[in-house]
Scaffold this motif. Structure first.
Motif, PDB file in Angstrom:
ATOM      1  N   ARG A   8     -29.583 -57.657 -14.518  1.00 34.27           N
ATOM      2  CA  ARG A   8     -29.579 -56.225 -14.210  1.00 34.27           C
ATOM      3  C   ARG A   8     -29.339 -55.413 -15.497  1.00 34.27           C
ATOM      4  NH1 ARG A   8     -29.132 -53.235  -9.583  1.00 34.27           N
ATOM      5  NH2 ARG A   8     -28.016 -51.247  -9.708  1.00 34.27           N
ATOM      6  N   ASN A  62     -32.075 -52.949 -17.464  1.00 31.02           N
ATOM      7  CA  ASN A  62     -31.728 -51.566 -17.810  1.00 31.02           C
ATOM      8  C   ASN A  62     -32.022 -51.285 -19.298  1.00 31.02           C
ATOM      9  OD1 ASN A  62     -30.106 -48.936 -17.476  1.00 31.02           O
ATOM     10  ND2 ASN A  62     -28.939 -50.015 -19.069  1.00 31.02           N
ATOM     11  N   TYR A  77     -31.556 -46.496 -13.859  1.00 32.47           N
ATOM     12  CA  TYR A  77     -31.502 -46.179 -12.433  1.00 32.47           C
ATOM     13  C   TYR A  77     -31.172 -44.705 -12.229  1.00 32.47           C
ATOM     14  CZ  TYR A  77     -30.939 -51.206 -12.796  1.00 32.47           C
ATOM     15  OH  TYR A  77     -31.102 -52.530 -13.136  1.00 32.47           O
ATOM     16  N   GLN A 136     -26.913 -42.361  -9.407  1.00 35.49           N
ATOM     17  CA  GLN A 136     -27.001 -43.718  -9.925  1.00 35.49           C
ATOM     18  C   GLN A 136     -26.978 -43.721 -11.467  1.00 35.49           C
ATOM     19  OE1 GLN A 136     -30.153 -46.050  -8.224  1.00 35.49           O
ATOM     20  NE2 GLN A 136     -29.785 -45.308  -6.137  1.00 35.49           N
ATOM     21  N   PHE A 170     -24.115 -48.207 -13.317  1.00 38.20           N
ATOM     22  CA  PHE A 170     -24.232 -49.367 -12.440  1.00 38.20           C
ATOM     23  C   PHE A 170     -23.101 -50.327 -12.788  1.00 38.20           C
ATOM     24  CE2 PHE A 170     -26.670 -50.264 -16.199  1.00 38.20           C
ATOM     25  CZ  PHE A 170     -26.427 -51.588 -16.487  1.00 38.20           C
ATOM     26  N   SER A 171     -22.888 -51.253 -11.891  1.00 36.67           N
ATOM     27  CA  SER A 171     -21.742 -52.151 -12.040  1.00 36.67           C
ATOM     28  C   SER A 171     -21.967 -53.120 -13.201  1.00 36.67           C
ATOM     29  CB  SER A 171     -21.509 -52.932 -10.749  1.00 36.67           C
ATOM     30  OG  SER A 171     -22.676 -53.678 -10.418  1.00 36.67           O
ATOM     31  N   GLY A 229     -20.444 -45.082  -9.356  1.00 41.27           N
ATOM     32  CA  GLY A 229     -21.560 -46.011  -9.349  1.00 41.27           C
ATOM     33  C   GLY A 229     -21.360 -47.213 -10.222  1.00 41.27           C
TER      34      GLY A 229
END
Length: 525
Positions: A48, A52, A92, A100, A103-104, A132
């Motif tokens: 992820r 990104n 995102y 968004q 992100f984590s 988020g």
């Protein structure tokens, strides 16, 4: 020969094992203003985060982003288009809106910050679950080794494969107190060498690099194509400016430790430094010689504190600067007491510092003074005191030119006090010289007494040795004398019939005489 074979592995198992041991990485090229950097991404461990980063590079989001946080030997950080450190958003957020923006994080237990060139995502200040997550667009590259305290807090998603020289240039950049380089270091262009992920829906890839926005242009300090130094300035002038800056920094340090009253203090220009003096030259001699150039406020030959002997250099303070300059030009290399002296302008501020310390310890000072002491700025001895702009020598500090009558009155009071102080200093110096001479004479007399006492001790020891030797000889003589006397006594005892008193000796002599008379009578017959 029988060969032992290992367990059979299926092709799918072998591929998975090979990926685990040698993870397939994708690369991105960052073209910066100081060189190129190639980054390999851990797409399997952090898919992820890698997606990104790849998609942001693909839409040229990082173009013109500055390195806004450089900490030497630790890390360099970039990824914020605003250059403030609190901007940027993930791919995102670009596609789906501010909800968004983050992100984590993807923390992998086997990915550590062990070596130089580790690439990790920065944590946002409001990286909470409600916002988020923690990761956006900012990332940093480590410039130090074994940064284990970063493990488990930041997502490691890649490493530098090429361009360590470029990374070192960024690491050694000249920065301000916040870590921002004074001369801009920016990402000019990003090139995705291999992208294994499909593009998300709505991703628009530009055909060419977009122009920087107005917000980005406002972040420019010193452009990458600009130079710190003016090309029209001569190298000699640049060297002079550099030395002036170093001297100012050193003076500020001396002010901080208390060796100077303040950094802007300047040595007085009406004081001469005279060296290579003959040790017999006195204060009165120098004052008499140099007084033909003008009035002298003070003349002091520096002496050793313990012995009181001259150190062969002196300071002469004139009342006016032109008199000091004339003495400088005419008295250099002059013969005084069979020594050719050297004359120069004094660079010492010790007297100013001593006065400043004295005033400060006594608590004398006002708001109008410099360094907490009002008299330090208004010392008349370091000024000419006239209103003529050509002859107004501001040798120490800036001051106003008004109030001539007040300055003249103050100068008169100071001159009277200075004359009394000078006469008292001369008398006191003479008394101190006499005291030193008496002390030296007392020391010499004490040394002579000590030598005489030492000589007397040696004479006593010599006499004692002689007495011992004499006693030894006398004892042997007395023994021989006693033996000879005992033999004589035995002979007398044999001769006189054992008697040794005076009566027996007289009887013996009487018998001897009677016998001799009888022999004489017989012969006559």
């Amino acid at each position: 020969m029988h060969q032992v074979q290992g367990p059979q592995l299926s092709p799918f198992t072998f591929i998975r094992l090979n990926i685990y041991l040698h993870p397939i990485t994708q690369s991105v090229l960052l073209e910066t203003s100081v060189g190129d950097i190639v980054i390999d991404l851990y797409t399997k461990q952090c898919p992820r985060t890698a997606l990104n980063f790849l998609k942001l590079c693909k839409i040229k989001y990082y173009n013109f982003c500055p390195f806004h946080n450089v900490q030497k030997g630790f890390m360099v950080q970039t990824g914020d288009p605003t250059g403030k450190g609190d901007g940027g958003q993930s791919i995102y957020g670009v596609l789906n809106g501010p909800t968004q923006r983050y992100f984590s994080a993807e923390i992998h237990p086997k990915l550590k910050h062990k070596k130089i060139g580790t690439v990790s995502m920065a944590v946002s200040q409001d990286g909470s679950t409600a916002a988020g997550g923690a990761s956006g667009s900012q990332f940093f590259i480590t410039t130090g080794e074994n940064l284990d305290y970063l493990d488990g807090k930041y997502t490691v998603f890649g490493e530098v494969a090429e361009g360590f020289d470029t990374l070192e240039k960024i690491n050694t950049a000249y920065c301000d107190e916040t870590g921002r380089p004074f001369k801009d270091i920016r990402i000019r262009h990003t090139v995705v060498l291999d992208d294994p992920f499909p593009d998300p829906d709505g991703l628009l890839v530009p055909d060419e690099s977009p122009l920087p926005s107005k917000e980005m242009l406002d972040t420019i300090r010193i452009g990458e194509d600009e130079d710190f130094e003016d090309p029209d300035v001569a190298p000699e002038e640049l060297e002079r400016q550099r030395r002036a800056k170093e001297a100012k920094a050193q003076a500020l340090t001396l002010e901080m430790v208390g060796d100077l009253p303040f950094a802007e203090v300047k040595p007085p220009e009406n004081v001469l430094f005279v060296c290579k003096l003959n040790p017999v030259t006195r204060d009165e001699d120098l004052e008499l010689i140099f007084s033909r150039f003008g009035h002298i406020n003070s003349c002091e030959v520096i002496k050793d504190k313990k012995t009181g002997e001259s150190l062969c250099y002196a300071f002469i303070e004139f009342d006016k600067q032109p008199d000091c300059e004339e003495a400088y030009f005419k008295m250099d290399n002059v013969l005084i007491d069979d020594r050719r002296i050297h004359v120069d302008f004094s660079q010492s501020v010790s007297k100013l510092h001593k006065d400043w310390i004295t005033k400060r310890m006594r608590g004398q000072g006002g708001e109008d003074g410099v360094g907490g002491v009002a008299n330090l700025q208004r010392r008349k001895r370091y000024r000419d005191g006239t209103d003529d702009s050509e002859n107004n020598y501001e040798m120490l500090f800036d001051h106003d030119d008004g109030g001539k009558e007040r300055r003249d009155e103050g100068y008169k009071k100071w001159d009277d006090g200075r004359s009394r102080e000078k006469s008292g200093n001369v008398k006191g110096e003479r008394e101190r010289d006499r005291d030193r001479e008496r002390d030296r004479e007392r020391d010499r007399e004490r040394n002579r007494d000590r030598d005489r006492e030492r000589d007397r001790d040696r004479d006593r020891e010599r006499d004692q040795y002689r007495e011992r030797d004499r006693d030894g000889h006398r004892g042997s003589y007395s023994k021989r004398r006693s033996r000879s006397t005992s033999l004589d006594r035995r002979k007398e005892q044999d001769r006189y019939g054992g008697g040794t008193n005076s009566n027996s000796r007289r009887e013996h002599r009487h018998r001897s005489r009677s016998r001799s008379r009888e022999r004489g009578k017989k012969d006559r017959r």
